[in-house]
Enzyme design. Structure first.
Site, short mmCIF file in Angstrom:
data_model
loop_
_atom_site.label_atom_id
_atom_site.label_comp_id
_atom_site.label_asym_id
_atom_site.label_seq_id
_atom_site.Cartn_x
_atom_site.Cartn_y
_atom_site.Cartn_z
N ASP A 105 35.79 46.57 15.47
CA ASP A 105 35.06 46.57 14.20
C ASP A 105 33.74 47.34 14.31
O ASP A 105 33.32 48.00 13.36
CB ASP A 105 34.79 45.13 13.74
CG ASP A 105 36.06 44.47 13.19
OD1 ASP A 105 37.09 45.17 13.11
OD2 ASP A 105 36.02 43.28 12.85
N GLU A 149 32.52 38.19 17.27
CA GLU A 149 33.55 37.25 16.83
C GLU A 149 33.03 35.87 17.20
O GLU A 149 32.28 35.70 18.17
CB GLU A 149 34.89 37.52 17.54
CG GLU A 149 35.45 38.93 17.30
CD GLU A 149 35.63 39.29 15.83
OE1 GLU A 149 35.94 38.38 15.03
OE2 GLU A 149 35.46 40.47 15.47
N ASP A 197 29.23 44.04 16.33
CA ASP A 197 30.04 43.03 15.67
C ASP A 197 30.24 41.88 16.65
O ASP A 197 30.37 42.11 17.85
CB ASP A 197 31.40 43.61 15.25
CG ASP A 197 32.21 42.60 14.45
OD1 ASP A 197 31.74 42.18 13.37
OD2 ASP A 197 33.28 42.19 14.92
N HIS A 208 39.33 42.94 13.67
CA HIS A 208 38.91 41.57 14.00
C HIS A 208 38.63 41.37 15.48
O HIS A 208 38.49 40.25 15.93
CB HIS A 208 39.93 40.52 13.51
CG HIS A 208 39.99 40.44 12.01
ND1 HIS A 208 38.90 40.10 11.25
CD2 HIS A 208 41.00 40.69 11.14
CE1 HIS A 208 39.24 40.13 9.96
NE2 HIS A 208 40.50 40.50 9.87
#
Ligand code: ZN
Length: 465
Positions: free
Chosen positions: A153, A12, A10, A148
């Protein structure tokens, strides 16, 4: 399950656009042979300011990334971890797009096979409408320590895979993953085609090429998987390759069921004459033999499709593309069964017929065989040609309803002729009172095959009255 080495990842970011926005954090879980083998995560200095809304969502602030390494500084190590492994991510195109662009800016080439857990969830649990991470966390009772955040995640994805394996079994999960990994890429002329937009429902699909030239019309009970099959890379059939190279536009028409798809396909092929569909039959001369065994002296009459009275359908034998083909077929039958040329209508005048002179005809033309006995033999010879009798009292509607119960159609049929499809009582009334039956060979074949195969398991509305 997922026996190969995989990366659950994942990222961000500073926003949603992989072309302009940048990565602020990467988190990944490494797994092999169904077991986690490691974790890795790092904040990344994006080189740009993170918008306040995104800082609020992820909790990653400008201060936190100020001293973090840039993507270029972690690119080498990250690439070493990812290389050659299946990349698993939620909405995988998003993470993959960001990774590819960041790697490209850092001068590193990166590509990977992708497994999207949104698509996997949708495939495994189609009855659910929502497949975002929060819905999945709630639905499958997964605990998330840091929502998040990249590693938080990524760990959720691993937990979800474990949960799914426990819920549905390793075998079903493996099958779903295999089928998703086989998903072909869009054809070159249609880079924006998203297979997800195509419904997994019955219907007809149309491929168009340059200048909107119709290329191909097909039907399926599952439009999406059928269209995808056309573009699967393991397809090496010449026609499929040509279609994949030439296609510029895809269109589809959803139907309530298979019969509606079959009928529309037959009509569209006729109407559009697509380049790659089989050559169309010319039916101008379509004809059949009309014959009644109870009138043994009267030879079979050759009738054209336009003059056929469909009330007498069970007295019809064979459908031929031309009068010539029909007569040729009858001549072969007469010869094979020792029938009389005069009583089969192949020769005019009085006996003996030419075949009897050659000792082929058993002599019905000269009284050696009774007309009735000859008729029995002709009936036997004709039995293979007999048209399938219309199995209903008269005009009917066949109702089809899709799996969800949402879409419903009534196809109005009369003695193998298709009159139209209605979606309401008014439409049904309109079709029923207006349309005149016109025989069409393809429709006959479609209907005969469909009714035979469904063994009466169709919902029929009697419209005879
Ligand atoms: Zn004869």
């Amino acid at each position: 399950m997922l026996d190969q080495p995989i990366i659950l990842l994942d990222v961000e970011t500073t926003g949603a656009n992989p072309a302009y926005d940048r990565i602020t954090e990467i988190g990944l879980v490494e797994a092999d042979a169904g077991r986690p083998t490691g974790e890795w995560s790092t904040l990344v200095n994006p080189g740009v300011s993170i918008p306040p809304a995104i800082q609020a969502l992820t909790g990653i602030t400008n201060e936190m990334v100020a001293l973090a390494p840039t993507f270029a500084e972690v690119a080498e190590e990250l690439h070493r971890r990812l290389e050659g492994k299946l990349l698993v991510a939620h909405n995988a195109r998003f993470d993959y797009g960001f990774l590819r662009n960041e790697f490209r800016r850092a001068g590193v080439r990166y590509s990977a096979k992708l497994l999207c857990t949104v698509k996997l969830s949708r495939k495994l649990f189609p009855r659910h409408a929502h497949h975002n991470l929060d819905s999945l966390i709630a639905r499958h009772g997964v605990v998330c320590s840091a929502r998040h955040r990249a590693l938080g995640d990524a760990r959720v994805l691993w937990e979800l895979l474990r949960e799914w394996r426990a819920e549905i079994g390793a075998e079903t999960l493996r099958e779903a993953v295999t089928s998703l990994l086989r998903t072909p890429s869009a054809p070159p002329g249609l880079p924006d085609l998203s297979f997800d937009d195509i419904p997994e429902a019955p219907g007809v699909y149309l491929f168009y090429g340059e200048n909107d030239l119709p290329l191909y019309v097909g039907k399926s009970v599952n439009l999406r998987s059928r269209v995808m099959a056309h573009f699967a890379s393991d397809h090496r059939e010449t026609r499929e390759m040509r279609i994949a190279q030439q296609v510029r536009r895809v269109e589809w028409i959803e139907t309530a069921g298979e019969l509606g798809a079959l009928i529309r396909e037959a009509r569209l092929v006729k109407q559009l004459a697509p380049l790659h569909n089989r050559l169309l039959r010319r039916e101008a001369e379509l004809c059949s033999f009309h014959w009644r065994p109870e009138r043994p002296g009267a030879p079979p009459q050759l009738v054209s499709a336009r003059e056929i009275d469909f009330a007498q359908f069970d007295s019809l034998y064979g459908l031929f593309r031309s009068r010539r083909a029909a007569l040729e077929a009858l001549r072969e039958i007469a010869q094979a069964h020792g029938l009389c040329l005069i009583l089969t209508g192949l020769e005019k005048g009085r006996g003996p017929c030419f075949a009897h002179q050659l000792k082929r005809c058993h002599g019905a033309c000269v009284g050696k065989e009774s007309a009735a006995a000859h008729a029995v033999r002709l009936m036997r010879a004709f039995s293979g040609l007999r048209m399938q009798a219309w199995p209903f009292r008269g005009r009917i509607g066949v109702r089809e309803t899709d799996a969800s119960g949402g879409r419903s159609e009534v196809h109005v049929l009369d003695r193998w002729c298709y009159l139209g499809s209605a979606h309401s009582e008014e439409e049904l009334h309109e079709i029923n009172s207006g349309a005149k039956p016109v025989f069409d060979l393809d429709t006959y074949r479609v209907l005969a095959r469909f009714l035979k195969r469904s063994h009466g398991a169709v919902s029929v509305v009697d419209l005879a009255a």
